[in-house]
Structure formats: structure tokens, C-alpha cells
Design an enzyme around this catalytic site. Structure first.
Site, PDB file in Angstrom:
ATOM      1  N   LYS A  34     -21.337  -3.622   0.983  1.00 42.86           N
ATOM      2  CA  LYS A  34     -21.477  -4.989   0.466  1.00 42.86           C
ATOM      3  C   LYS A  34     -22.944  -5.431   0.476  1.00 42.86           C
ATOM      4  CE  LYS A  34     -19.232  -8.285   2.801  1.00 42.86           C
ATOM      5  NZ  LYS A  34     -20.132  -9.345   3.307  1.00 42.86           N
ATOM      6  N   GLY A  68     -21.997 -15.612   2.362  1.00 45.46           N
ATOM      7  CA  GLY A  68     -23.224 -16.066   3.012  1.00 45.46           C
ATOM      8  C   GLY A  68     -24.432 -15.269   2.547  1.00 45.46           C
ATOM      9  N   SER A  98     -31.380 -11.621  12.147  1.00 50.31           N
ATOM     10  CA  SER A  98     -30.515 -11.848  10.990  1.00 50.31           C
ATOM     11  C   SER A  98     -31.145 -11.269   9.743  1.00 50.31           C
ATOM     12  CB  SER A  98     -30.292 -13.354  10.792  1.00 50.31           C
ATOM     13  OG  SER A  98     -29.825 -13.593   9.475  1.00 50.31           O
ATOM     14  N   ASP A 121     -20.819  -7.141  12.342  1.00 53.81           N
ATOM     15  CA  ASP A 121     -19.606  -7.404  11.565  1.00 53.81           C
ATOM     16  C   ASP A 121     -18.396  -6.616  12.073  1.00 53.81           C
ATOM     17  OD1 ASP A 121     -20.932  -9.157   9.911  1.00 53.81           O
ATOM     18  OD2 ASP A 121     -21.484  -7.616   8.457  1.00 53.81           O
TER      19      ASP A 121
HETATM   20  C1  S3P Z   1     -25.720  -9.292   6.005  1.00 52.97           C
HETATM   21  C2  S3P Z   1     -26.233  -9.622   7.248  1.00 52.97           C
HETATM   22  C3  S3P Z   1     -25.400 -10.022   8.378  1.00 52.97           C
HETATM   23  C4  S3P Z   1     -23.944  -9.675   8.182  1.00 52.97           C
HETATM   24  C5  S3P Z   1     -23.458  -9.994   6.798  1.00 52.97           C
HETATM   25  C6  S3P Z   1     -24.266  -9.279   5.751  1.00 52.97           C
HETATM   26  C7  S3P Z   1     -26.639  -8.913   4.917  1.00 52.97           C
HETATM   27  O1  S3P Z   1     -25.508 -11.417   8.552  1.00 52.97           O
HETATM   28  O2  S3P Z   1     -23.140 -10.346   9.125  1.00 52.97           O
HETATM   29  O3  S3P Z   1     -22.086  -9.624   6.657  1.00 52.97           O
HETATM   30  O4  S3P Z   1     -26.190  -8.346   3.916  1.00 52.97           O
HETATM   31  O5  S3P Z   1     -27.844  -9.183   5.049  1.00 52.97           O
HETATM   32  P1  S3P Z   1     -26.696 -12.078   9.435  1.00 52.97           P
HETATM   33  O6  S3P Z   1     -27.948 -11.727   8.805  1.00 52.97           O
HETATM   34  O7  S3P Z   1     -26.427 -13.557   9.373  1.00 52.97           O
HETATM   35  O8  S3P Z   1     -26.508 -11.522  10.805  1.00 52.97           O
END
Ligand code: S3P
Length: 442
Positions: A26, A99, A172, A321
Site C-alpha cells: 500500500k 491517512g 512517522s 501496522d
Molecule cells: C505509512 C506510514 C505509517 C503506517 C501507514 C502507512 C506510509 O503511518 O501506519 O499505514 O505509507 O507512510 P505513520 O507514518 O503515521 O506511522
């Protein structure tokens, strides 16, 4: 859009066997569309995740005038418009449940000459956005949020951005990637330093597209504005976060022997392998190779007796995750598992600590939620009814728990599995889980 109510009924017992390939990563799928759109030339993408989150990113770029063909069986063609070729969308951009779409787009849109608004579903509309709006404002962007620091986000265009050195309070990848994307449009260097390691797919793809990325120290990454991206061929591996449900399922179900094909094993994502191995799991990496700038392998997992562990805090961002699935592994392990240092789990698609603790307790598991983690004592799992709170990972984790349960597990509100893992139930059935899906129109 009204969605069907989806309920899973997972039957107790069974084992997982054979060879399967879970859908594409993803995180990498989002980035392939975003960076492909900003590149010069045509990027051919394969292995793309045809889940709702990544499709929301495709829709966002189409709304900004980018021609994107597909996806057809994981193939997508992105006709890049260059860093300065995006057009103002006609209305708000709906990021759905994603998100990643919202936070990465926020950075990218801060560098555009036009205004834009980002909206999301009820889960995304509760998630914290100050973590990106704050540093973007420091760069000179104008970002409006609700008083609760939640979406919708309105980004005023045409503001000159200045590179900053930002020390993020959380590890993050979404915050880091947001700022790196804004940094492509900023004067000077934008550097992000994190308290731990977060996934580095943005950095890898920028590099693969010819954009210089510096790593001047541990957990610091920098870009300078004013460069160009060249289109690339992007082969997206299977998502280790989707493989995680099967890694746990095969570990806990006696007699299992399963191979997960072509899974991304980027070292910023393999916390699940490390933690399961600490618990005594039998996991072997086969045929390790590179695909599209990312390491991949086939992963063989066989049933094993798991034991409870204290999860090392430095592994938390590398498995962020995967904790819903890992909690199920802990429920099946001998002794106690303790997770701390994982307060981030409370601000994901749902509060994963509260929702998983409620569900595990409903199934008779001794689970104690902590402010920043969970204490779980392994033992019997009863059948019962749990609620996913529209969180895809909760739904899939409890489906796997049925492999060790004494009775049927009914999981309510599973429609959002389609955000990250379309076809989950069918694939799980093929591997050996007896799972039935009921869909009712609202
Ligand atoms: C992601 C980063 C993670 C993860 C999300 C996907 C990404 O979130 O939990 O499912 O693709 O950059 P955080 O950066 O908020 O930890």
C-alpha cells in the site's frame, strides 16, 4: 456513498498451507502514483494495490489533471506532468480512509500555486493532522484545520516555501514523506530527523527517479528543492503488512506450512518477522532478490509453539501496522507478552489498543490495555462476536484468531478490508481458513 455492511464468520480450527501472493504494498502504491505524477515521462507500474486507499490517490491525481491508465491486474500507467504541471482540482479531494493519501498530499499541495481542500471518511476525519500542518506552517505554508486539529485540511496555494530542519516528535513515515514532498518545492534544504526508524519508501523511490536524497546521519534525511524527477518502471512487491495476517495465522495453526510469494522485506518494515521470531516462530526467507529498488523474498512459515515476549521498543515503528495481528499471536503464545512505547497505535484508523483489547476480552483472552501498549497473557480463545470499528486490520486479525478458537468468531463491520486487502476472504479460504462473508445493503 453508502457501503454494504460486511460481516465475517470465521469457523474454528484448520490450518494454512500452499503458496499465495497477497496484494501489492500500500505504501509503495501511493508513492508510485504521487511521484509518477510529478515525474517527467511515463511511469509503468506493476503489482499496484487495487484497494480503496490507493485508488483514492489515483482519483486525487486525476482530479489534478494527470492521465492515469488502469489499474488493470495491478498495471498502471502514469503520464507524469512534472513538478509544476498539476492543475487545480474542481472541488475537495476525498482521501476516504487513507491517512497516507492525506498526509503526503498535504505536503505536495503546499507547494502548488492553487488552493486545495482534503477531506476523509469518519475515521480519517478524527485523525491528528497538526503533525503535518505544524511543520508545513514553519516552511511558510498556510494550512487550515478544524479546532480539534483534524481534517478537513485547506491548503492555500501560491505561498513560497522555505526548507527547514525539522525534528519530528514521532517516528512517522507519513510526516517525513509529507515534508520531503513539500521540500521538493522549497528554497534550500529540507531535513527531517526522527526519534526512530520509519519506512523509507519515499526516499528509495525519489532516488530511483533520479532525485538526490541525502542521509547525513542516523534517522535524518534531506532533500533540496528545485530538482526534477524522471519517470521509472516500478515493480511493487506484495505488502508485508498484508502478509502479516497469514504469518500469524500459519504460526498459530497446528500443521500449517505456507509460502507467501514476492513479499517486500524492506528492513524498515520487517519488525513483524523479528518479533514473531523472538516469539519462536518458524519463518524462512527464500529466494531473496531486488525488485524496483526494494528487497523482496518468498516467505515460508510453519506452525510453531509461540512464547510470550517483551517486545523491544526499537522494533515498534518497524511493525507499527502489524500489532493487531501480533496481539492475536500473543493470545496464542505461552506466557505473557508486553508491548510498550506504541502510543501511536491509538491514532491509527481506530484506537487499535482499545479496540483490540475489547475484542480479545470478548473472546476470553486476558488482555490489559496500557496507555502506550498492551499486556496479553496467552491462553484459550473462545468463539464470540467482535466489532472491527471499521478498521481493516482488526477485521483480518480476528479472522485469523479463529484458527485457534474453540468456536466461531463473528466479526462485524468488515467493509474496510477493501481499503488495503481486496479479496482477503477468498485468499484466506484458498489457504485453508473457513471464512464466510455476508454482505447486506444498508
Ligand atoms: C505509512 C506510514 C505509517 C503506517 C501507514 C502507512 C506510509 O503511518 O501506519 O499505514 O505509507 O507512510 P505513520 O507514518 O503515521 O506511522
Amino acid at each position: 456513498m453508502q457501503r454494504p455492511m460486511v460481516t465475517y464468520r470465521a469457523q474454528p480450527g484448520g490450518s494454512l498451507a500452499g503458496r499465495i501472493r497477497v496484494p501489492g504494498d500500500k505504501s509503495i502504491s501511493h508513492r508510485a502514483i504521487m511521484l509518477g505524477a510529478l515525474a517527467e515521462g511515463v511511469s509503468e507500474v506493476s503489482g499496484f494495490l487495487e484497494g480503496e486507499d490507493a485508488l483514492a490517490t489515483i482519483a486525487a491525481f486525476r482530479a489534478m489533471g494527470v492521465r492515469i491508465d488502469g489499474p488493470v491486474q495491478g498495471r498502471v500507467t502514469v503520464h507524469g506532468v512534472g513538478l509544476h504541471g498539476l492543475k487545480a482540482p474542481d472541488g475537495p479531494i476525498d482521501c476516504g480512509n487513507s491517512g497516507t493519501s492525506m498526509r503526503l498530499l498535504a505536503g505536495l499541495l503546499a507547494g502548488q500555486p492553487f488552493d486545495s481542500t482534503l477531506t476523509g471518511d469518519s475515521s480519517l476525519s478524527r485523525r491528528p493532522m497538526r503533525r503535518v500542518a505544524g511543520p508545513l506552517t514553519e516552511m511558510g505554508a498556510l494550512v487550515e484545520l478544524t479546532d480539534a486539529d483534524t481534517p478537513p485540511l485547506t491548503i492555500r496555494g501560491g505561498r513560497p516555501l522555505q526548507g527547514i530542519a525539522y525534528r519530528s516528535p514521532v517516528a512517522s513515515a507519513q510526516v517525513k514523506s509529507c515534508l520531503l514532498l513539500a521540500g521538493l518545492y522549497a528554497r534550500g534544504r529540507t531535513c527531517v530527523t526522527e526519534p526512530g526508524i520509519s519506512r523509507d519508501h519515499t526516499e528509495r523511490m525519489l532516488t530511483a527517479m533520479g532525485y538526490p536524497v541525502e542521509r547525513p546521519g542516523d534517522n535524518t534525511v534531506c532533500v533540496a528543492g528545485g530538482g526534477r524527477l524522471q519517470a521509472a518502471r516500478i515493480d511493487i512487491p506484495a505488502d508485508i503488512s498484508s502478509a502479516a495476517f497469514f504469518l500469524v495465522g500459519a504460526s498459530i495453526a497446528e500443521g500449517s506450512d505456507l509460502v507467501l510469494e514476492h513479499v517486500g522485506i524492506n528492513p524498515t518494515r520487517t519488525g513483524i518477522l523479528d518479533i514473531l521470531r523472538l516469539m519462536g516462530a518458524d519463518i524462512t526467507l527464500l529466494n531473496e532478490r531486488e525488485a524496483g529498488g526494494e528487497p523482496v523474498a518468498d516467505i515460508r512459515v510453519r506452525a510453531a509453539r509461540l512464547r510470550g515476549v517483551r517486545i523491544p521498543e526499537e522494533l515498534v515503528p518497524l511493525a507499527i501496522d502489524e500489532f493487531p495481528a501480533l496481539f492475536v499471536a500473543a493470545a496464542c503464545a505461552e506466557g505473557e507478552t508486553l508491548l510498550t512505547g506504541a502510543a501511536e497505535l491509538r491514532v491509527k484508523e481506530s484506537d487499535l489498543i482499545a479496540v483490540m483489547a475489547d475484542g480479545l476480552r470478548a473472546l476470553g483472552v486476558d488482555a490489559e490495555p496500557l496507555p502506550d501498549g498492551m499486556r496479553i497473557r496467552g491462553g484459550a480463545i473462545r468463539g464470540g462476536r467482535v466489532h472491527s470499528h471499521t478498521d481493516h486490520r482488526i477485521a483480518m486479525s480476528f479472522a485469523m484468531a479463529a484458527l485457534r478458537a474453540e468456536g466461531e468468531i463473528v466479526i462485524e463491520d468488515c467493509a474496510n478490508v477493501a481499503t488495503s486487502f481486496p479479496g482477503f476472504a477468498a485468499l484466506a479460504r484458498r489457504a485453508g481458513l473457513e471464512i464466510h462473508v455476508r454482505e447486506e445493503q444498508p
